[in-house]
Write a protein that holds these residues in place. Structure first.
Motif, PDB file in Angstrom:
ATOM      1  N   GLY A 110      57.674  30.776  30.620  1.00  0.00           N
ATOM      2  CA  GLY A 110      58.750  30.839  29.648  1.00  0.00           C
ATOM      3  C   GLY A 110      58.969  29.536  28.905  1.00  0.00           C
ATOM      4  N   SER A 111      59.347  29.648  27.642  1.00  0.00           N
ATOM      5  CA  SER A 111      59.703  28.496  26.819  1.00  0.00           C
ATOM      6  C   SER A 111      60.742  28.957  25.807  1.00  0.00           C
ATOM      7  N   ALA A 112      62.003  28.622  26.060  1.00  0.00           N
ATOM      8  CA  ALA A 112      63.064  29.012  25.128  1.00  0.00           C
ATOM      9  C   ALA A 112      62.841  28.414  23.740  1.00  0.00           C
ATOM     10  N   PRO A 113      62.411  27.129  23.610  1.00  0.00           N
ATOM     11  CA  PRO A 113      62.141  26.597  22.272  1.00  0.00           C
ATOM     12  C   PRO A 113      61.053  27.381  21.536  1.00  0.00           C
ATOM     13  N   ALA A 114      59.997  27.787  22.250  1.00  0.00           N
ATOM     14  CA  ALA A 114      58.935  28.573  21.616  1.00  0.00           C
ATOM     15  C   ALA A 114      59.460  29.936  21.189  1.00  0.00           C
ATOM     16  N   PHE A 115      60.264  30.561  22.034  1.00  0.00           N
ATOM     17  CA  PHE A 115      60.851  31.863  21.686  1.00  0.00           C
ATOM     18  C   PHE A 115      61.716  31.740  20.436  1.00  0.00           C
ATOM     19  N   ASN A 116      62.582  30.739  20.402  1.00  0.00           N
ATOM     20  CA  ASN A 116      63.471  30.561  19.249  1.00  0.00           C
ATOM     21  C   ASN A 116      62.679  30.288  17.976  1.00  0.00           C
TER      22      ASN A 116
END
Length: 238
Positions: A110-116
């Protein structure tokens, strides 16, 4: 043992038929990154879920972890990004972006910055009126994804000798621009970039996605930057 249930926001980045009435969807989730899930019965005419799992759709979904794949047990549409599917050139550019995600991010990391960033990129792509703007948005998003992983192209000096002289071309293996001296000496494999391509590369790296639609982007320069991104992905992808 933790719960085998997961509720998360996810962007649908792929879909394929499975068995008689099912689909396997590829999701990029906020919490666990890229993963695959079986959506059972969604190809049946009366299914209310099938349309919610089309590529480019942002959803909130509940999943159950199986041995190899998750199973979709609930899904709610958050944004359809229908504009992407309304034009073939937007769909083609979106496919380039999703291919980059598959190459760069291993499953279930998971990577929240990549998702955003991915969601912002698709949102801007859905609004792109011109092919060149769509290409610029997707190129910029892919470059910024590379940057999140520490692979952004080195543009300030020669990636081989560190010198600040005239930069000539791009080396995928070194991940940046190289000077004329290093290129002429054959010390590193590289390909030449025009001044317009170098300027465009800097623009895409330095500017927010929201500002790209107001910039004039040259299609020839974009094609050269595409080569930079494609070869960088090939060098660093999984």
């Amino acid at each position: 043992m933790g719960s085998r249930f997961l509720t998360t926001e996810a962007l649908v980045i792929g879909s394929m038929r499975y068995r008689d009435a099912d689909r396997i969807v590829t999701l990029y989730t906020r919490e666990r990154g890229r993963l695959g899930a079986v959506a059972k019965g969604v190809r049946r005419t009366k299914s209310k879920v099938g349309g919610r799992l089309e590529p480019f759709t942002l959803v909130r979904t509940s999943l159950y972890a199986g041995r190899n794949l998750y199973t979709v047990v609930g899904v709610e549409t958050l944004r359809t990004f229908q504009g992407v599917r309304d034009e073939l050139f937007r769909m083609e550019e979106g496919a380039r972006l999703f291919t980059a995600v598959r190459h760069l991010f291993p499953a279930e990391e998971g990577s929240a910055p990549a998702f955003n960033l991915l969601v912002r990129g698709i949102a801007r792509l859905a609004e792109a009126e011109e092919r060149s703007v769509a290409a610029g948005v997707v190129l910029a998003t892919r470059l910024k994804l590379l940057g999140l992983l520490g692979y952004a192209p080195e543009m300030s000096c020669c990636a081989r000798c560190g010198g600040g002289g005239q930069l000539y071309g791009f080396s995928p293996s070194l991940g940046g621009m190289v000077c004329e001296s290093c290129a002429a000496a054959g010390a590193v494999s590289c390909f030449a970039l025009t001044g317009g391509a170098v300027s465009t590369l800097r623009i895409l790296l330095d500017n927010p996605l929201a500002e790209l639609e107001n910039l004039e982007l040259d299609e020839r320069a974009l094609a050269e930057v595409e080569q930079v991104v494609t070869q960088t992905l090939a060098h660093h992808g999984h």
